[in-house]
Design a protein around this motif. Structure first.
Motif, PDB file in Angstrom:
ATOM      1  N   ASP A  56       1.157  19.154 -21.621  1.00 34.16           N
ATOM      2  CA  ASP A  56       1.665  19.800 -20.582  1.00 34.16           C
ATOM      3  C   ASP A  56       1.964  19.964 -19.235  1.00 34.16           C
ATOM      4  O   ASP A  56       2.673  20.192 -18.754  1.00 34.16           O
ATOM      5  CB  ASP A  56       0.238  20.664 -21.300  1.00 34.16           C
ATOM      6  N   ILE A  57       1.075  18.791 -18.859  1.00 34.79           N
ATOM      7  CA  ILE A  57       1.842  18.331 -17.447  1.00 34.79           C
ATOM      8  C   ILE A  57       3.373  17.624 -17.713  1.00 34.79           C
ATOM      9  O   ILE A  57       3.631  17.983 -16.697  1.00 34.79           O
ATOM     10  CB  ILE A  57       0.934  17.334 -16.621  1.00 34.79           C
ATOM     11  N   ARG A  58       3.776  16.841 -19.073  1.00 37.33           N
ATOM     12  CA  ARG A  58       4.798  16.467 -18.483  1.00 37.33           C
ATOM     13  C   ARG A  58       6.072  17.838 -19.031  1.00 37.33           C
ATOM     14  O   ARG A  58       6.850  17.893 -18.276  1.00 37.33           O
ATOM     15  CB  ARG A  58       5.149  15.045 -19.765  1.00 37.33           C
ATOM     16  N   ARG A  59       5.664  19.080 -19.719  1.00 34.33           N
ATOM     17  CA  ARG A  59       6.453  19.406 -20.112  1.00 34.33           C
ATOM     18  C   ARG A  59       6.612  20.387 -18.768  1.00 34.33           C
ATOM     19  O   ARG A  59       7.732  20.973 -18.081  1.00 34.33           O
ATOM     20  CB  ARG A  59       6.327  20.552 -20.979  1.00 34.33           C
ATOM     21  N   LEU A  60       6.083  20.547 -18.030  1.00 33.81           N
ATOM     22  CA  LEU A  60       5.647  21.347 -16.823  1.00 33.81           C
ATOM     23  C   LEU A  60       6.310  20.570 -15.727  1.00 33.81           C
ATOM     24  O   LEU A  60       7.612  21.020 -14.994  1.00 33.81           O
ATOM     25  CB  LEU A  60       4.315  21.503 -15.735  1.00 33.81           C
ATOM     26  N   MET A  99     -11.267  12.107 -17.368  1.00 39.21           N
ATOM     27  CA  MET A  99      -9.743  11.585 -18.408  1.00 39.21           C
ATOM     28  C   MET A  99      -9.795  12.834 -19.009  1.00 39.21           C
ATOM     29  O   MET A  99     -10.056  13.729 -19.472  1.00 39.21           O
ATOM     30  CB  MET A  99     -10.318  10.657 -19.324  1.00 39.21           C
ATOM     31  N   HIS A 100      -8.379  13.038 -18.527  1.00 35.14           N
ATOM     32  CA  HIS A 100      -7.489  13.856 -19.629  1.00 35.14           C
ATOM     33  C   HIS A 100      -6.819  13.786 -20.848  1.00 35.14           C
ATOM     34  O   HIS A 100      -6.625  12.575 -21.406  1.00 35.14           O
ATOM     35  CB  HIS A 100      -5.903  15.056 -19.093  1.00 35.14           C
ATOM     36  N   ASP A 101      -6.860  14.263 -22.076  1.00 35.79           N
ATOM     37  CA  ASP A 101      -6.799  14.127 -23.371  1.00 35.79           C
ATOM     38  C   ASP A 101      -4.964  14.457 -23.182  1.00 35.79           C
ATOM     39  O   ASP A 101      -4.306  14.507 -22.543  1.00 35.79           O
ATOM     40  CB  ASP A 101      -7.136  15.439 -24.432  1.00 35.79           C
ATOM     41  N   GLU A 102      -4.460  14.098 -24.632  1.00 34.98           N
ATOM     42  CA  GLU A 102      -3.198  13.741 -25.071  1.00 34.98           C
ATOM     43  C   GLU A 102      -2.604  15.283 -24.849  1.00 34.98           C
ATOM     44  O   GLU A 102      -1.820  15.363 -24.292  1.00 34.98           O
ATOM     45  CB  GLU A 102      -2.952  14.102 -26.190  1.00 34.98           C
TER      46      GLU A 102
END
Length: 74
Positions: free
Chosen positions: A9-13, A1-4
């Motif tokens: 970063d994913i959402r920004r990209l 599982m990835h962290d906050e």
């Protein structure tokens, strides 16, 4: 599982990509008013340098159509 932090970063990209892709597609349709349908492939390519070569780079692809108003009206 990835962290906050990773999630942010994913959402920004993805948000940046979405805005820029939307602009590019709209401009393309405006330049080509007779175009009634675009068949697009969106590809995500992992550019990470995996020094050991033991990791399979991430790759993801989505395909779909973008119809213009001329297509929907017909």
């Amino acid at each position: 599982m990835h962290d906050e932090t990773a999630q942010m970063d994913i959402r920004r990209l993805l948000k940046t990509f979405g805005v820029q892709a939307d602009t590019a597609i709209v401009e393309h349709l405006q330049k080509h008013p007779r175009l009634t349908n675009l068949r697009l492939r969106i590809t995500l390519d992992d550019l990470t340098d995996y020094a050991e070569g033991q990791v399979q780079p991430l790759t993801f692809m989505v395909e779909g159509n973008v119809r213009s108003d001329a297509e929907r009206a017909g």
